[in-house]
Motif scaffolding. Structure first.
Motif, PDB file in Angstrom:
ATOM      1  N   THR A  50      -4.329  -7.857 -10.714  1.00 14.27           N
ATOM      2  CA  THR A  50      -3.732  -6.528 -10.655  1.00 14.27           C
ATOM      3  C   THR A  50      -4.844  -5.525 -10.879  1.00 14.27           C
ATOM      4  OG1 THR A  50      -1.632  -7.371 -11.487  1.00 14.27           O
ATOM      5  CG2 THR A  50      -1.957  -4.996 -11.563  1.00 14.27           C
ATOM      6  N   MET A  55      -2.170  -2.252  -8.098  1.00 14.33           N
ATOM      7  CA  MET A  55      -1.903  -3.093  -6.939  1.00 14.33           C
ATOM      8  C   MET A  55      -1.958  -4.558  -7.362  1.00 14.33           C
ATOM      9  SD  MET A  55      -3.962  -3.450  -3.332  1.00 14.33           S
ATOM     10  CE  MET A  55      -3.429  -1.864  -2.711  1.00 14.33           C
ATOM     11  N   ARG A  56      -0.862  -5.290  -7.171  1.00 15.12           N
ATOM     12  CA  ARG A  56      -0.833  -6.712  -7.523  1.00 15.12           C
ATOM     13  C   ARG A  56      -1.178  -7.525  -6.291  1.00 15.12           C
ATOM     14  NH1 ARG A  56       4.492  -8.134  -8.836  1.00 15.12           N
ATOM     15  NH2 ARG A  56       4.681  -9.024  -6.796  1.00 15.12           N
TER      16      ARG A  56
END
Length: 143
Positions: A50, A55-56
């Motif tokens: 992450t 944003m993963r």
């Protein structure tokens, strides 16, 4: 800043040294924009990353694709230094590692006003090597 160690076995210095070396390898790969070297540090067993912006990224291929797209050119104006501040051995082959990530210019000078990072790496020992299984980077909005 001194490093805190929790849960290490009495003969765990080799693991501590290997974990510190892995974080130094992350720093080196980031500072020198080396996506292949960066990806070598990840587990191939469904890692999760992450980013500091939330944003993963799930899976080695997804993380690799993202890294190859954003890392080249990302450090042209500035980079970061990495310091291990805490290692918690959850069990002998799993460690949670807190890192202090300081923004610096290309000459190593601190960049005031630029948010620091506080990555947390979950490392798993696989075939005798520590690898990043999961990681979360968080930008500090005032300390």
């Amino acid at each position: 800043m001194s490093m805190e160690i929790f849960g290490a076995s009495p003969d765990g210095q080799a693991d501590i040294d290997a974990i510190v070396a892995l974080v130094a390898a992350v720093e080196h790969a980031q500072q020198n924009e080396l996506p292949e070297a960066f990806m070598e540090l990840f587990s191939r067993r469904d890692p999760v990353w992450t980013t500091a912006h939330g944003m993963r990224l799930s899976g080695w291929e997804t993380i690799s694709e993202f890294t190859h797209k954003v890392l080249p050119g990302a450090m042209k104006d500035s980079t970061a230094s990495y310091e291990v501040v805490r290692i918690l051995f959850v069990r002998p082959d799993v460690a949670a590692v807190n890192v202090h990530q300081r923004p610096i210019d290309r000459d190593g000078r601190a960049l005031p006003g630029v948010p620091e990072g506080r990555p947390l790496y979950v490392l798993a020992k696989q075939d005798g090597e520590w690898k990043i299984a999961a990681a979360q980077n968080t930008q500090v909005k005032g300390d």
